[in-house]
Design an enzyme around this catalytic site. Structure first.
Site, PDB file in Angstrom:
ATOM      1  N   ASP A   1      24.745 -62.736 -35.336  1.00 37.30           N
ATOM      2  CA  ASP A   1      24.417 -64.039 -34.747  1.00 37.30           C
ATOM      3  C   ASP A   1      23.718 -63.823 -33.402  1.00 37.30           C
ATOM      4  O   ASP A   1      24.301 -63.253 -32.476  1.00 37.30           O
ATOM      5  CB  ASP A   1      25.712 -64.845 -34.530  1.00 37.30           C
ATOM      6  CG  ASP A   1      25.411 -66.249 -34.042  1.00 37.30           C
ATOM      7  OD1 ASP A   1      25.178 -67.132 -34.891  1.00 37.30           O
ATOM      8  OD2 ASP A   1      25.384 -66.459 -32.805  1.00 37.30           O
TER       9      ASP A   1
ATOM     10  N   TYR B   1      19.634 -65.966 -25.818  1.00 35.56           N
ATOM     11  CA  TYR B   1      20.344 -64.748 -25.409  1.00 35.56           C
ATOM     12  C   TYR B   1      19.383 -63.657 -24.915  1.00 35.56           C
ATOM     13  O   TYR B   1      19.818 -62.665 -24.330  1.00 35.56           O
ATOM     14  CB  TYR B   1      21.205 -64.171 -26.547  1.00 35.56           C
ATOM     15  CG  TYR B   1      22.186 -65.140 -27.184  1.00 35.56           C
ATOM     16  CD1 TYR B   1      22.535 -66.343 -26.570  1.00 35.56           C
ATOM     17  CD2 TYR B   1      22.775 -64.866 -28.401  1.00 35.56           C
ATOM     18  CE1 TYR B   1      23.413 -67.233 -27.156  1.00 35.56           C
ATOM     19  CE2 TYR B   1      23.664 -65.751 -28.993  1.00 35.56           C
ATOM     20  CZ  TYR B   1      23.970 -66.938 -28.374  1.00 35.56           C
ATOM     21  OH  TYR B   1      24.842 -67.815 -28.968  1.00 35.56           O
TER      22      TYR B   1
ATOM     23  N   LYS C   1      18.623 -69.093 -33.175  1.00 42.39           N
ATOM     24  CA  LYS C   1      18.717 -70.512 -32.783  1.00 42.39           C
ATOM     25  C   LYS C   1      17.532 -70.909 -31.912  1.00 42.39           C
ATOM     26  O   LYS C   1      17.048 -70.108 -31.096  1.00 42.39           O
ATOM     27  CB  LYS C   1      20.022 -70.757 -32.008  1.00 42.39           C
ATOM     28  CG  LYS C   1      21.225 -70.113 -32.657  1.00 42.39           C
ATOM     29  CD  LYS C   1      22.532 -70.443 -31.973  1.00 42.39           C
ATOM     30  CE  LYS C   1      23.642 -69.532 -32.481  1.00 42.39           C
ATOM     31  NZ  LYS C   1      23.749 -68.244 -31.772  1.00 42.39           N
TER      32      LYS C   1
ATOM     33  N   HIS D   1      20.092 -75.193 -31.335  1.00 41.67           N
ATOM     34  CA  HIS D   1      21.196 -74.635 -30.547  1.00 41.67           C
ATOM     35  C   HIS D   1      22.107 -75.727 -29.950  1.00 41.67           C
ATOM     36  O   HIS D   1      23.323 -75.614 -29.966  1.00 41.67           O
ATOM     37  CB  HIS D   1      20.617 -73.746 -29.438  1.00 41.67           C
ATOM     38  CG  HIS D   1      21.543 -72.667 -28.989  1.00 41.67           C
ATOM     39  ND1 HIS D   1      21.109 -71.419 -28.600  1.00 41.67           N
ATOM     40  CD2 HIS D   1      22.884 -72.632 -28.852  1.00 41.67           C
ATOM     41  CE1 HIS D   1      22.145 -70.677 -28.246  1.00 41.67           C
ATOM     42  NE2 HIS D   1      23.243 -71.399 -28.380  1.00 41.67           N
TER      43      HIS D   1
END
Ligand SMILES: NC(=O)c1ccc[n+]([C@@H]2O[C@H](COP(=O)([O-])OP(=O)(O)OC[C@H]3O[C@@H](n4cnc5c(N)ncnc54)[C@H](OP(=O)(O)O)[C@@H]3O)[C@@H](O)[C@H]2O)c1
Length: 277
Positions: free
Chosen positions: A46, A51, A76, A109
């Site tokens: 994931d 990120y 996402k 997200h």
């Protein structure tokens, strides 16, 4: 090696119920962390544009020697790309960074109901899905009113809703809504970023079973039927978190852990989170 059960999503695609989370893994360390997770046996990763580590995930997938079909990758759409054209461009960038031809799951997200129109964003994800470059699409941090709006205004029911869930935030209402509409719940921060590990109820069950509090908590999620992907930078804890299929909680254990709920979030509240500030 442990067999991780698959969950079948509402379009027939299957996803391993246990995966590996990559939030807060430094971009420079992501390749090695994901390769270590593959070594342990994880086959579901994931990540997210937010990120900043999709390239590291892509490097690990490319270097793992695993067949593409053996690995399930989720990413996402970041919050600043909700307009249709921005979403399509952001997806292209995600695919470039991951160096994949086909993504397994792509999520919005955050719904950001005060910022824009997530229905327009969802229609962009439907276009991506129709193009065949993504096997399933879903949402993250959507509350029942957000889901209701999507279901009323668009064609595709999200395959998953990725929300914060752990023993201090059991999310019974959202999970029930998901279940009633054929949406799989994915539980993010499944051990509440470590906050639940010193809970006396969880510790007591762990001691009785000869397991760790993290294993008991992850097992609780698995028995409730949710999809989980704990994050760890330590190969030892990656192994610990992966080893949750060789024991079982009693129904009373599951109930005792669920009773710890105090509606306590470790992250933002989706109803008020307003990324635009
Ligand atoms: N959709 C969203 O909005 C959203 C938000 C947050 C997270 N997520 C996803 O969900 C994944 C998991 O959530 P998370 O990373 O926030 O939290 P988490 O998995 O609940 O907890 C991770 C933290 O717990 C520690 N930890 C992990 N295993 C442990 C163990 N066995 N014993 C003791 N400590 C342990 C880790 O430290 P070490 O690394 O030092 O082991 C890290 O500090 C993320 O990585 C991300 O993929 C999604």
């Amino acid at each position: 090696m442990t067999d991780v059960p698959d969950i079948t999503l509402n379009n027939g695609v299957t996803i391993p119920q246990l995966g590996f989370g990559t939030f807060q893994i430094n971009p420079d360390e992501t390749r090695d962390a994901v390769l270590a997770a593959f070594e342990v046996g994880y086959r579901h990763i994931d990540t997210a544009e937010m990120y900043g580590n999709e390239r590291g995930v892509g490097d690990a997938v490319a270097e793992s020697g695993l067949d593409r079909d053996e690995v399930f990758v989720t990413s996402k759409l970041n919050n600043s790309f909700h307009a249709r054209d921005d979403a399509l461009k952001a997806f292209d960038q995600t695919m470039d960074d991951l160096r994949l031809d086909r993504l397994d799951l792509f999520l919005i997200h955050w719904p950001l109901p005060q910022v824009g129109d997530f229905v327009e964003t969802w229609r962009a994800l439907e276009e991506i899905y129709a193009s065949g470059r993504c096997r399933a699409i879903g949402v993250s941090n959507f509350q029942p009113p957000h889901l209701r709006r999507l279901l009323e205004s668009t064609e595709t029911v999200p395959a998953v809703n990725q929300i914060e869930v752990h023993p201090y935030l059991t999310q019974d209402t959202v999970r029930a809504y998901d279940r009633e509409h054929g949406i799989a719940t994915e539980a993010w921060s499944p051990i509440a970023k470590g906050n639940v590990l010193s809970d006396p109820v969880i510790k007591q069950i762990a001691d009785r079973l000869g397991r760790t509090p993290a294993q008991v908590t992850l097992r609780w999620h698995v028995q409730r039927g949710d999809i989980v992907f704990p994050k760890s930078s330590s190969p030892e804890r990656m192994r610990e978190n992966f080893d949750v299929f060789g024991f079982e909680l009693t129904p009373a254990d599951v109930e005792a852990i669920s009773a710890l709920n105090r509606d306590e979030r470790t992250g933002p509240d989706p109803d008020t989170f307003n990324f635009a500030g």
